[in-house]
Design a protein around this motif. Structure first.
Motif, PDB file in Angstrom:
ATOM      1  N   ALA A 156      44.923  34.237  40.085  1.00  0.00           N
ATOM      2  CA  ALA A 156      44.924  35.663  39.765  1.00  0.00           C
ATOM      3  C   ALA A 156      44.524  36.416  41.030  1.00  0.00           C
ATOM      4  O   ALA A 156      44.536  35.847  42.121  1.00  0.00           O
ATOM      5  N   GLY A 157      44.151  37.666  40.871  1.00  0.00           N
ATOM      6  CA  GLY A 157      43.729  38.441  42.027  1.00  0.00           C
ATOM      7  C   GLY A 157      42.433  37.921  42.617  1.00  0.00           C
ATOM      8  O   GLY A 157      41.702  37.143  41.988  1.00  0.00           O
ATOM      9  N   VAL A 158      42.131  38.358  43.822  1.00  0.00           N
ATOM     10  CA  VAL A 158      40.933  37.887  44.529  1.00  0.00           C
ATOM     11  C   VAL A 158      39.673  38.170  43.732  1.00  0.00           C
ATOM     12  O   VAL A 158      38.790  37.301  43.588  1.00  0.00           O
ATOM     13  N   ASP A 159      39.554  39.363  43.183  1.00  0.00           N
ATOM     14  CA  ASP A 159      38.354  39.719  42.411  1.00  0.00           C
ATOM     15  C   ASP A 159      38.192  38.811  41.202  1.00  0.00           C
ATOM     16  O   ASP A 159      37.081  38.365  40.888  1.00  0.00           O
ATOM     17  N   PHE A 160      39.306  38.530  40.514  1.00  0.00           N
ATOM     18  CA  PHE A 160      39.229  37.665  39.333  1.00  0.00           C
ATOM     19  C   PHE A 160      38.764  36.268  39.712  1.00  0.00           C
ATOM     20  O   PHE A 160      37.937  35.658  39.030  1.00  0.00           O
ATOM     21  N   VAL A 161      39.297  35.739  40.807  1.00  0.00           N
ATOM     22  CA  VAL A 161      38.930  34.385  41.241  1.00  0.00           C
ATOM     23  C   VAL A 161      37.438  34.283  41.512  1.00  0.00           C
ATOM     24  O   VAL A 161      36.762  33.358  41.058  1.00  0.00           O
ATOM     25  N   PHE A 162      36.887  35.252  42.237  1.00  0.00           N
ATOM     26  CA  PHE A 162      35.470  35.192  42.595  1.00  0.00           C
ATOM     27  C   PHE A 162      34.559  35.529  41.419  1.00  0.00           C
ATOM     28  O   PHE A 162      33.410  35.092  41.387  1.00  0.00           O
ATOM     29  N   ASP A 163      35.067  36.284  40.455  1.00  0.00           N
ATOM     30  CA  ASP A 163      34.263  36.615  39.269  1.00  0.00           C
ATOM     31  C   ASP A 163      34.337  35.538  38.188  1.00  0.00           C
ATOM     32  O   ASP A 163      33.533  35.538  37.256  1.00  0.00           O
ATOM     33  N   ASN A 164      35.317  34.632  38.310  1.00  0.00           N
ATOM     34  CA  ASN A 164      35.532  33.616  37.267  1.00  0.00           C
ATOM     35  C   ASN A 164      35.768  32.237  37.894  1.00  0.00           C
ATOM     36  O   ASN A 164      36.696  31.519  37.517  1.00  0.00           O
ATOM     37  N   GLU A 165      34.932  31.881  38.841  1.00  0.00           N
ATOM     38  CA  GLU A 165      35.173  30.662  39.608  1.00  0.00           C
ATOM     39  C   GLU A 165      35.149  29.408  38.738  1.00  0.00           C
ATOM     40  O   GLU A 165      35.949  28.494  38.937  1.00  0.00           O
ATOM     41  N   TRP A 166      34.228  29.349  37.763  1.00  0.00           N
ATOM     42  CA  TRP A 166      34.165  28.142  36.932  1.00  0.00           C
ATOM     43  C   TRP A 166      35.416  28.013  36.071  1.00  0.00           C
ATOM     44  O   TRP A 166      35.983  26.924  35.930  1.00  0.00           O
ATOM     45  N   PHE A 167      35.879  29.116  35.498  1.00  0.00           N
ATOM     46  CA  PHE A 167      37.100  29.087  34.682  1.00  0.00           C
ATOM     47  C   PHE A 167      38.290  28.639  35.515  1.00  0.00           C
ATOM     48  O   PHE A 167      39.077  27.786  35.100  1.00  0.00           O
ATOM     49  N   VAL A 168      38.425  29.211  36.706  1.00  0.00           N
ATOM     50  CA  VAL A 168      39.545  28.863  37.577  1.00  0.00           C
ATOM     51  C   VAL A 168      39.462  27.390  37.981  1.00  0.00           C
ATOM     52  O   VAL A 168      40.451  26.650  37.902  1.00  0.00           O
ATOM     53  N   TYR A 169      38.277  26.966  38.383  1.00  0.00           N
ATOM     54  CA  TYR A 169      38.090  25.574  38.831  1.00  0.00           C
ATOM     55  C   TYR A 169      38.366  24.581  37.699  1.00  0.00           C
ATOM     56  O   TYR A 169      39.145  23.628  37.866  1.00  0.00           O
ATOM     57  N   SER A 170      37.738  24.785  36.543  1.00  0.00           N
ATOM     58  CA  SER A 170      37.878  23.829  35.442  1.00  0.00           C
ATOM     59  C   SER A 170      39.299  23.809  34.882  1.00  0.00           C
ATOM     60  O   SER A 170      39.822  22.745  34.539  1.00  0.00           O
TER      61      SER A 170
END
Length: 206
Positions: free
Chosen positions: A133-147
């Motif tokens: 997703a966008g940069v802000d989303f990635v940094f605000d939702n790192e665990w969701f993105v990673y898992s």
């Protein structure tokens, strides 16, 4: 004293509703004009090629995204659309990216699959699917993105092994490289061995 006679009650028999005749929906068969024997199964969470499809049988995960759709277009032009299947859950990918390509499409979330039910029959997998997703989303939702991406990559790899897919191409990201390499000015070519020691900028890079 006035006696009111009991009213005669009418007993209505219990209404019996006959069982509805259930219609069994067979596997969805997608015909192709060029080859009447070609078909791809896209039923529920089962996205796989029937063995009667001639080789190559190519699956592109994340094929509705920007990069994935360009790869799908190139592969379809080279091999024919009937040999290509796109697996995408369209969270970020767009149907219009592949709408005019006549390829086989399977709407599926690869983070939530039983690995043995997908990819069967393919001769090559191009794996581009991930949560992005966008940069802000990635940094605000790192665990969701990673898992989520760990689940996607693990499931696809298990399916490749379980179904003995002979060729597997994993398309990675520059975000997997250490942050200090990404911050250097100018255009530079990264080498695969530069991913170690691992120090990505965000959870997406893992």
């Amino acid at each position: 004293e006035q006696v009111i006679p009991n009213e005669k009650k009418t007993i209505v028999p219990e209404q019996v509703i006959p069982n509805e005749k259930k219609t069994i929906v067979p596997e969805q068969v997608i015909p192709r004009e060029k080859n009447n024997s070609t078909r791809v199964i896209t039923r529920n969470d089962q996205c796989y090629f029937d063995s009667i499809v001639a080789e190559p049988r190519i699956i592109v995960t994340g094929g509705a995204g920007f990069i994935g759709s360009l790869l799908v277009k190139s592969l379809a032009q080279k091999h024919g659309a009937e040999h290509i299947m796109v697996i995408d859950n369209f969270w970020r990918g767009k149907r219009e990216n592949i709408a005019n390509m006549a390829v086989n499409i399977c709407d599926l979330d690869l983070a939530k699959i039983t690995p043995t039910t997908v990819l069967k029959g393919a001769t090559i997998i191009y794996h581009l699917a991930d949560v992005l997703a966008g940069v802000d989303f990635v940094f605000d939702n790192e665990w969701f993105v990673y898992s989520s991406n760990m689940n996607i990559n693990t499931n696809v790899m298990k399916a490749v092994v379980a179904n003995r897919i002979p060729k597997y191409v994993y398309v990675g990201t520059a975000c997997s490289f250490p942050a200090y390499l990404q911050m250097r000015p100018g255009i530079q070519a990264f080498r695969e061995n530069q991913t170690y020691p691992a120090e990505p900028e965000s959870g997406y890079g893992w």
